[in-house]
Design an enzyme around this catalytic site. Structure first.
Site, PDB file in Angstrom:
ATOM      1  N   TYR A 147       3.176   1.948   6.579  1.00 52.18           N
ATOM      2  CA  TYR A 147       4.365   1.066   5.768  1.00 52.18           C
ATOM      3  C   TYR A 147       4.693   1.993   5.072  1.00 52.18           C
ATOM      4  O   TYR A 147       5.949   2.596   4.660  1.00 52.18           O
ATOM      5  CB  TYR A 147       3.181   0.342   4.750  1.00 52.18           C
TER       6      TYR A 147
ATOM      7  N   THR B 164       8.184   2.653  -2.836  1.00 46.19           N
ATOM      8  CA  THR B 164       6.745   2.380  -3.465  1.00 46.19           C
ATOM      9  C   THR B 164       6.140   3.100  -3.407  1.00 46.19           C
ATOM     10  O   THR B 164       6.449   4.634  -2.941  1.00 46.19           O
ATOM     11  CB  THR B 164       6.338   1.621  -2.141  1.00 46.19           C
TER      12      THR B 164
HETATM   13  N1  UFG Z   1      -9.058  -5.486  -3.197  1.00 43.30           N
HETATM   14  C1  UFG Z   1     -10.433  -6.389  -3.481  1.00 43.30           C
HETATM   15  N2  UFG Z   1     -10.782  -6.760  -2.939  1.00 43.30           N
HETATM   16  C2  UFG Z   1      -9.086  -8.004  -2.028  1.00 43.30           C
HETATM   17  C3  UFG Z   1      -8.136  -7.354  -2.109  1.00 43.30           C
HETATM   18  C4  UFG Z   1      -8.194  -5.816  -2.602  1.00 43.30           C
HETATM   19  O1  UFG Z   1     -11.647  -6.083  -3.558  1.00 43.30           O
HETATM   20  O2  UFG Z   1      -9.275  -8.960  -1.593  1.00 43.30           O
HETATM   21  C5  UFG Z   1      -9.051  -3.997  -3.566  1.00 43.30           C
HETATM   22  C6  UFG Z   1      -8.864  -3.170  -2.876  1.00 43.30           C
HETATM   23  O3  UFG Z   1      -9.535  -2.920  -2.046  1.00 43.30           O
HETATM   24  C7  UFG Z   1      -8.082  -2.176  -4.248  1.00 43.30           C
HETATM   25  C8  UFG Z   1      -7.650  -2.953  -5.267  1.00 43.30           C
HETATM   26  O4  UFG Z   1      -8.462  -4.113  -4.960  1.00 43.30           O
HETATM   27  O5  UFG Z   1      -8.907  -1.124  -4.718  1.00 43.30           O
HETATM   28  C9  UFG Z   1      -5.678  -3.439  -4.918  1.00 43.30           C
HETATM   29  O6  UFG Z   1      -5.356  -3.332  -3.850  1.00 43.30           O
HETATM   30  P1  UFG Z   1      -4.472  -4.954  -3.103  1.00 43.30           P
HETATM   31  O7  UFG Z   1      -4.045  -5.024  -1.889  1.00 43.30           O
HETATM   32  O8  UFG Z   1      -3.913  -5.825  -4.541  1.00 43.30           O
HETATM   33  O9  UFG Z   1      -2.949  -3.823  -3.469  1.00 43.30           O
HETATM   34  P2  UFG Z   1      -3.066  -2.050  -2.937  1.00 43.30           P
HETATM   35  O10 UFG Z   1      -2.817  -1.174  -3.897  1.00 43.30           O
HETATM   36  O11 UFG Z   1      -3.796  -2.391  -1.724  1.00 43.30           O
HETATM   37  O12 UFG Z   1      -1.493  -2.269  -2.695  1.00 43.30           O
HETATM   38  C10 UFG Z   1      -0.760  -2.151  -3.584  1.00 43.30           C
HETATM   39  C11 UFG Z   1       0.632  -3.098  -2.689  1.00 43.30           C
HETATM   40  C12 UFG Z   1       1.395  -2.424  -1.459  1.00 43.30           C
HETATM   41  C13 UFG Z   1       1.443  -0.211  -1.160  1.00 43.30           C
HETATM   42  C14 UFG Z   1      -0.680   0.106  -1.619  1.00 43.30           C
HETATM   43  C15 UFG Z   1       0.495   1.796  -2.365  1.00 43.30           C
HETATM   44  O13 UFG Z   1       0.983  -4.039  -2.614  1.00 43.30           O
HETATM   45  O14 UFG Z   1       2.379  -2.721  -0.583  1.00 43.30           O
HETATM   46  O15 UFG Z   1      -0.174  -0.873  -3.425  1.00 43.30           O
HETATM   47  O16 UFG Z   1      -1.423   1.810  -2.356  1.00 43.30           O
HETATM   48  F1  UFG Z   1       1.600  -0.102  -0.550  1.00 43.30           F
END
Ligand code: UFG
Length: 339
Positions: A140, A116
């Site tokens: 993680y 990741t």
């Molecule tokens: N977000 C929102 N509302 C939500 C969900 C997400 O505003 O309900 C925002 C988050 O704050 C972030 C963006 O949307 O800014 C993307 O969030 P995600 O949860 O969809 O994805 P992440 O980037 O947090 O997570 C991904 C992978 C993880 C990994 C991570 C590494 O899904 O497994 O990238 O940073 F660990």
């Protein structure tokens, strides 16, 4: 080729099984169904088992004698890692140690491993190359980096050949709407935003509007799960051809803000996403995007399905199927209100 797909009932694993079967390879799904779905096991035989139990892995390897193993069976919900770190280390690292020991005993030396971009933490430079320092900021990411370190040690000693694929943001669904993203709880942006757009579950929470980005919300590199599946097949072929172990980013090189993703959802579904602004979510780096040069030069990989509109359209098709009963109920209520 016969491939043991550990976590093959999960989101990315099931898409890889679909892609393997489509080109005539034989996936064998190994899953304990703690988060995978029985209805996603459509390609290849199923071995029900847990990587924390070495006997389960030994049984799968001895019955099916795979040519290679792909590993997807990990705890991925970043927030849970911060409250249950031992579960993460036990499954994400202990489980892989069991897997590697049993692979060694069974003379199977090829592993494609789900890593990741979370192994980089907060990047110094974006788009990030594979040489970006790996300094994860959560449990993680640290468990995934620990496995990468272990794999590199084993490869250096000539014990295994491995690919560590550092995914950016996996999203989308199979174009036929057959399989897609179904986490419980769901923490990812696109399914949460689609749910709100569908009128199910209230307003979406938008986390953080004061980031140093073009509109104040986080930028991410969204890659379609069908493209992710393709890169796994390329990584497998690379290893089987004896071209050597490697770690590599898997993204598109593009980045979209959260607000841009919400705009794409409104454009594609015809439904605006109701949302409310919330403070930043802990552990969210402002910008993550991949430098994709290595995936291209090493594997010839270029994403084919990762325009944001195609991602949203495929995810929406899938979720409309999953939520069919709730959407019908909602439409009924609306009809009754009009009458
Ligand atoms: N977000 C929102 N509302 C939500 C969900 C997400 O505003 O309900 C925002 C988050 O704050 C972030 C963006 O949307 O800014 C993307 O969030 P995600 O949860 O969809 O994805 P992440 O980037 O947090 O997570 C991904 C992978 C993880 C990994 C991570 C590494 O899904 O497994 O990238 O940073 F660990």
């Amino acid at each position: 080729m016969r491939v043991l797909v550990v976590g093959g009932a999960g989101y990315i694993g099931s898409h890889v099984c679909r892609a393997l079967a489509a080109r005539g390879d034989e996936p064998i799904v190994f899953d304990n169904f703690c988060s995978g779905h029985r209805h996603a096991v459509k390609w290849g035989e199923l071995v029900e088992g847990d990587i924390r139990n070495p006997a389960d892995i030994a049984r799968a390897l001895s019955v099916h004698s795979p040519d290679a193993v792909m590993h997807f069976a990990a705890n991925i919900e970043v927030g849970s890692g911060e409250t249950q770190p031992l579960d993460f280390w036990d499954n994400n690292v202990g489980g892989v140690i069991n897997l590697l020991k049993e692979m060694q005993a069974a003379n199977c030396r090829t592993l494609v491993f789900s890593s990741t971009c979370a192994t980089y933490g907060i990047p110094e430079t974006v788009p990030m190359t594979e040489d970006e320092p790996q300094a994860p900021i959560n449990v993680y990411g640290r468990t995934k980096l620990a496995v990468e370190t272990m794999l590199s040690d084993l490869a250096r000693c000539g014990h295994i050949d491995y690919a560590a694929l550092r995914y950016f943001n996996a999203c989308g669904a199979s174009p036929d709407g057959d399989i897609g993203e179904e986490h419980d709880p769901e923490t990812h942006l696109i399914p949460n935003a689609l749910k709100a757009a569908a009128g199910l579950g209230g307003k979406m929470k938008l986390f953080g509007t004061d980031y140093p980005t073009r509109d104040g919300t986080c930028i991410r590199d969204y890659i379609h799960v069908v493209d992710l599946a393709d890169v796994h097949l390329r990584a497998l072929d690379h290893l089987i051809a004896g071209r050597g172990s490697f770690a590599c980013n898997v993204g598109t090189g593009d980045g979209f803000t959260v607000r841009e993703v919400l705009d794409a959802i409104a454009r594609v579904t015809g439904r605006p996403v109701p949302f409310e602004e919330h403070p930043r979510r802990a552990g969210d780096p402002p910008v993550l995007s991949a430098n994709t040069a290595r995936a291209k030069s090493l594997l010839g990989f270029e994403p084919q399905h990762s325009s944001i509109d195609e991602i949203v359209a495929d995810a929406w098709r899938f979720h409309q199927k999953v939520w069919a009963a709730e959407l019908a109920e909602l439409a009924n209520q609306e009809q009754m209100e009009i009458a």
